[in-house]
Design an enzyme around this catalytic site. Structure first.
Site, mmCIF file in Angstrom:
data_model
loop_
_atom_site.group_PDB
_atom_site.id
_atom_site.type_symbol
_atom_site.label_atom_id
_atom_site.label_comp_id
_atom_site.label_asym_id
_atom_site.label_seq_id
_atom_site.Cartn_x
_atom_site.Cartn_y
_atom_site.Cartn_z
ATOM 1 N N TYR A 149 -12.139 22.638 -0.557
ATOM 2 C CA TYR A 149 -11.271 21.525 -0.952
ATOM 3 C C TYR A 149 -11.267 21.488 -2.476
ATOM 4 O O TYR A 149 -12.276 21.156 -3.104
ATOM 5 C CB TYR A 149 -11.782 20.188 -0.408
ATOM 6 N N PRO A 170 0.971 11.208 9.382
ATOM 7 C CA PRO A 170 0.291 10.022 9.927
ATOM 8 C C PRO A 170 0.871 9.564 11.269
ATOM 9 O O PRO A 170 2.084 9.649 11.496
ATOM 10 C CB PRO A 170 0.523 8.966 8.841
ATOM 11 N N LEU A 171 -0.026 9.116 12.140
ATOM 12 C CA LEU A 171 0.375 8.672 13.476
ATOM 13 C C LEU A 171 1.419 7.559 13.383
ATOM 14 O O LEU A 171 1.271 6.629 12.585
ATOM 15 C CB LEU A 171 -0.840 8.115 14.221
ATOM 16 N N PHE A 180 -1.762 15.132 7.821
ATOM 17 C CA PHE A 180 -0.601 15.205 6.922
ATOM 18 C C PHE A 180 0.634 14.530 7.535
ATOM 19 O O PHE A 180 1.617 14.283 6.856
ATOM 20 C CB PHE A 180 -0.285 16.669 6.561
ATOM 21 N N PRO A 220 -7.953 12.315 12.353
ATOM 22 C CA PRO A 220 -8.043 11.167 13.279
ATOM 23 C C PRO A 220 -6.876 10.202 13.129
ATOM 24 O O PRO A 220 -6.541 9.468 14.064
ATOM 25 C CB PRO A 220 -9.353 10.486 12.871
ATOM 26 N N LEU A 221 -6.232 10.222 11.939
ATOM 27 C CA LEU A 221 -5.071 9.346 11.699
ATOM 28 C C LEU A 221 -3.776 10.155 11.705
ATOM 29 O O LEU A 221 -2.729 9.660 11.299
ATOM 30 C CB LEU A 221 -5.225 8.627 10.352
ATOM 31 N N GLY A 222 -3.864 11.411 12.129
ATOM 32 C CA GLY A 222 -2.675 12.260 12.150
ATOM 33 C C GLY A 222 -2.623 13.222 10.972
ATOM 34 O O GLY A 222 -1.721 14.057 10.901
HETATM 35 N N1 LIG Z 1 -12.247 21.238 10.127
HETATM 36 C C1 LIG Z 1 -11.015 21.236 9.698
HETATM 37 O O1 LIG Z 1 -10.288 22.206 9.855
HETATM 38 C C2 LIG Z 1 -10.466 20.033 9.003
HETATM 39 C C3 LIG Z 1 -9.077 19.948 8.757
HETATM 40 C C4 LIG Z 1 -8.594 18.813 8.141
HETATM 41 C C5 LIG Z 1 -9.449 17.792 7.776
HETATM 42 N N2 LIG Z 1 -10.797 17.905 8.003
HETATM 43 C C6 LIG Z 1 -11.726 16.813 7.669
HETATM 44 O O2 LIG Z 1 -11.307 15.673 8.388
HETATM 45 C C7 LIG Z 1 -11.157 14.567 7.491
HETATM 46 C C8 LIG Z 1 -10.077 13.650 8.004
HETATM 47 O O3 LIG Z 1 -8.835 14.326 8.031
HETATM 48 P P1 LIG Z 1 -7.663 14.054 6.998
HETATM 49 O O4 LIG Z 1 -8.179 13.317 5.821
HETATM 50 O O5 LIG Z 1 -6.989 15.339 6.766
HETATM 51 O O6 LIG Z 1 -6.645 13.204 7.856
HETATM 52 P P2 LIG Z 1 -6.659 11.702 8.421
HETATM 53 O O7 LIG Z 1 -7.984 11.070 8.223
HETATM 54 O O8 LIG Z 1 -6.086 11.768 9.780
HETATM 55 O O9 LIG Z 1 -5.550 10.998 7.510
HETATM 56 C C9 LIG Z 1 -5.632 10.972 6.137
HETATM 57 C C10 LIG Z 1 -4.282 10.469 5.644
HETATM 58 O O10 LIG Z 1 -4.090 9.135 6.082
HETATM 59 C C11 LIG Z 1 -3.940 8.265 4.956
HETATM 60 N N3 LIG Z 1 -4.706 7.061 5.263
HETATM 61 C C12 LIG Z 1 -6.044 6.938 5.417
HETATM 62 N N4 LIG Z 1 -6.361 5.671 5.732
HETATM 63 C C13 LIG Z 1 -5.205 4.980 5.776
HETATM 64 C C14 LIG Z 1 -4.888 3.633 6.051
HETATM 65 N N5 LIG Z 1 -5.839 2.745 6.338
HETATM 66 N N6 LIG Z 1 -3.581 3.258 6.007
HETATM 67 C C15 LIG Z 1 -2.620 4.146 5.728
HETATM 68 N N7 LIG Z 1 -2.853 5.452 5.462
HETATM 69 C C16 LIG Z 1 -4.148 5.865 5.479
HETATM 70 C C17 LIG Z 1 -4.500 9.001 3.778
HETATM 71 O O11 LIG Z 1 -3.813 8.623 2.595
HETATM 72 P P3 LIG Z 1 -4.518 7.763 1.439
HETATM 73 O O12 LIG Z 1 -5.344 8.713 0.647
HETATM 74 O O13 LIG Z 1 -3.359 7.202 0.689
HETATM 75 O O14 LIG Z 1 -5.322 6.706 2.119
HETATM 76 C C18 LIG Z 1 -4.192 10.454 4.148
HETATM 77 O O15 LIG Z 1 -2.864 10.780 3.790
HETATM 78 C C19 LIG Z 1 -10.848 15.224 6.157
HETATM 79 O O16 LIG Z 1 -11.077 14.341 5.081
HETATM 80 C C20 LIG Z 1 -11.740 16.429 6.193
HETATM 81 O O17 LIG Z 1 -13.049 16.079 5.755
HETATM 82 C C21 LIG Z 1 -11.303 19.005 8.629
#
Ligand SMILES: NC(=O)c1ccc[n+]([C@@H]2O[C@H](COP(=O)([O-])OP(=O)(O)OC[C@H]3O[C@@H](n4cnc5c(N)ncnc54)[C@H](OP(=O)(O)O)[C@@H]3O)[C@@H](O)[C@H]2O)c1
Length: 303
Positions: free
Chosen positions: A71, A228-229, A226, A222-224
């Site tokens: 990252y 978002p759900l 890239f 978990p929130l969808g």
């Molecule tokens: N193993 C793998 O291949 C893999 C792949 C992807 C991710 N990951 C891990 O999983 C973690 C979670 O995944 P992710 O961050 O990609 O996706 P996510 O948690 O599903 O969603 C993050 C997105 O939701 C927005 N968001 C978060 N909280 C919010 C809220 N309360 N209201 C509105 N929007 C909100 C964030 O924007 P804002 O910044 O504006 O809040 C960001 O755009 C990552 O941080 C990473 O550590 C692992």
């Protein structure tokens, strides 16, 4: 579900102990991927804000942070070190290996023994650690998810680094059930990190199987992610409960199975607070059934 590894405390979803380890975390954790720049590449626009998010998470009781040295690359780990080192007792930092980020920002496989070993040393240096608590081998898979194929060579490399004391425990990510079993034949697997949320339920059977073994299932996106759900059912439930749709999506995951650990990602302190507060939401069986309908509707549309 094996007994004894989850407590019923409601704060941050209660606690979970990774199997066969002394590592106990709150079920509501934090995913650090959003702390890098746009496209998970380069530095963030506001590095101080990134530091503030991490410090707020720790102050709120979070003790499970998910990261990777790819990252940024390096950026997210360096921010974690700047914000939190020396690390508070009990903080579990989970990282992952298997990719590299060339100058064009793309995601490329980095799975040779040399690349995986270098990846461990990059994580150790940038996080300021002498050993990594948990390392996930992240298989690159296909465009939309895991793809079958042997991961024995890569897991053997991690097992070797564990024997050398650089890694304490091993997990796997973006994998199929067969690959989880393949990895378990080589070493103890303490967690599986795959794409899963209210609308994407491909791993329902795997989650039950891991729960029976006491192994953590850590949904990414978990929130969808890239995308978002978005769902009218989710919004309606959220309105009814006086919560936000994102909170309901996280609460649903906490209710889904006691071996689910959450790592929602955000670059904003306000979103972080909102997400952590989701652990206080209780969903009735009727509401859970209503939310289960979201995935059923998604599957029906796809067919
Ligand atoms: N193993 C793998 O291949 C893999 C792949 C992807 C991710 N990951 C891990 O999983 C973690 C979670 O995944 P992710 O961050 O990609 O996706 P996510 O948690 O599903 O969603 C993050 C997105 O939701 C927005 N968001 C978060 N909280 C919010 C809220 N309360 N209201 C509105 N929007 C909100 C964030 O924007 P804002 O910044 O504006 O809040 C960001 O755009 C990552 O941080 C990473 O550590 C692992």
């Amino acid at each position: 579900m094996k007994t004894g590894n989850t407590t019923n405390e409601t704060k941050l979803g209660g606690r979970f102990t990774f199997p066969g380890t002394s590592l106990t975390v709150q079920r509501m954790g934090y995913g650090a991927m959003q702390l890098a720049g746009p496209g998970v590449y380069g530095p963030p626009k506001d590095p101080d804000a990134a530091v503030a998010v991490l410090r707020e998470a720790i102050a709120a009781g979070v003790n499970h942070i998910d990261t990777s040295d790819f990252y940024g690359p390096h950026v997210t780990n360096q921010i974690i070190k700047k914000a939190l080192h020396p690390y508070p007792a009990g903080l579990v930092i989970v990282t992952k290996l298997g990719a590299r980020r060339p100058a064009d920002g793309s995601w490329q496989r980095a799975i040779s023994p040399q690349e995986l070993t270098e990846g461990v040393h990059d994580n150790l240096r940038n996080l300021g650690l002498e050993a990594l608590d948990i390392v996930n081998y992240r298989a690159m898979g296909a465009v939309h998810g895991p793809a079958e194929g042997s991961i024995t060579r890569e897991v053997n490399v991690l097992a070797d680094l564990k024997r050398k004391g650089l890694i304490r425990h091993i997990g796997v990510s973006n994998v199929t059930a067969a690959q989880v079993a393949e990895a378990q034949a080589i070493t103890d697997i303490v967690c599986v990190q795959n794409n899963y949320n209210l609308a994407n339920r491909h791993d329902d059977v795997l989650i039950e199987d891991l729960a029976r073994q006491g192994i953590a299932y850590v949904p990414f996106f978990p929130l969808g992610g890239f995308t978002p759900l978005q769902s009218s059912t989710l919004s309606a439930v959220a309105d009814r409960l006086g919560a936000t749709p994102m909170q309901v999506a996280l609460a649903w995951l906490l209710h889904r199975s006691p071996n689910l650990l959450l790592i929602p990602g955000t670059s904003s302190v306000a979103h972080l607070r909102e997400n952590l507060a989701a652990a206080e939401l209780t969903l009735s069986p009727e509401t859970l059934a209503e939310l289960d309908g979201i995935a059923a509707a998604t599957v029906a549309v796809k067919h």
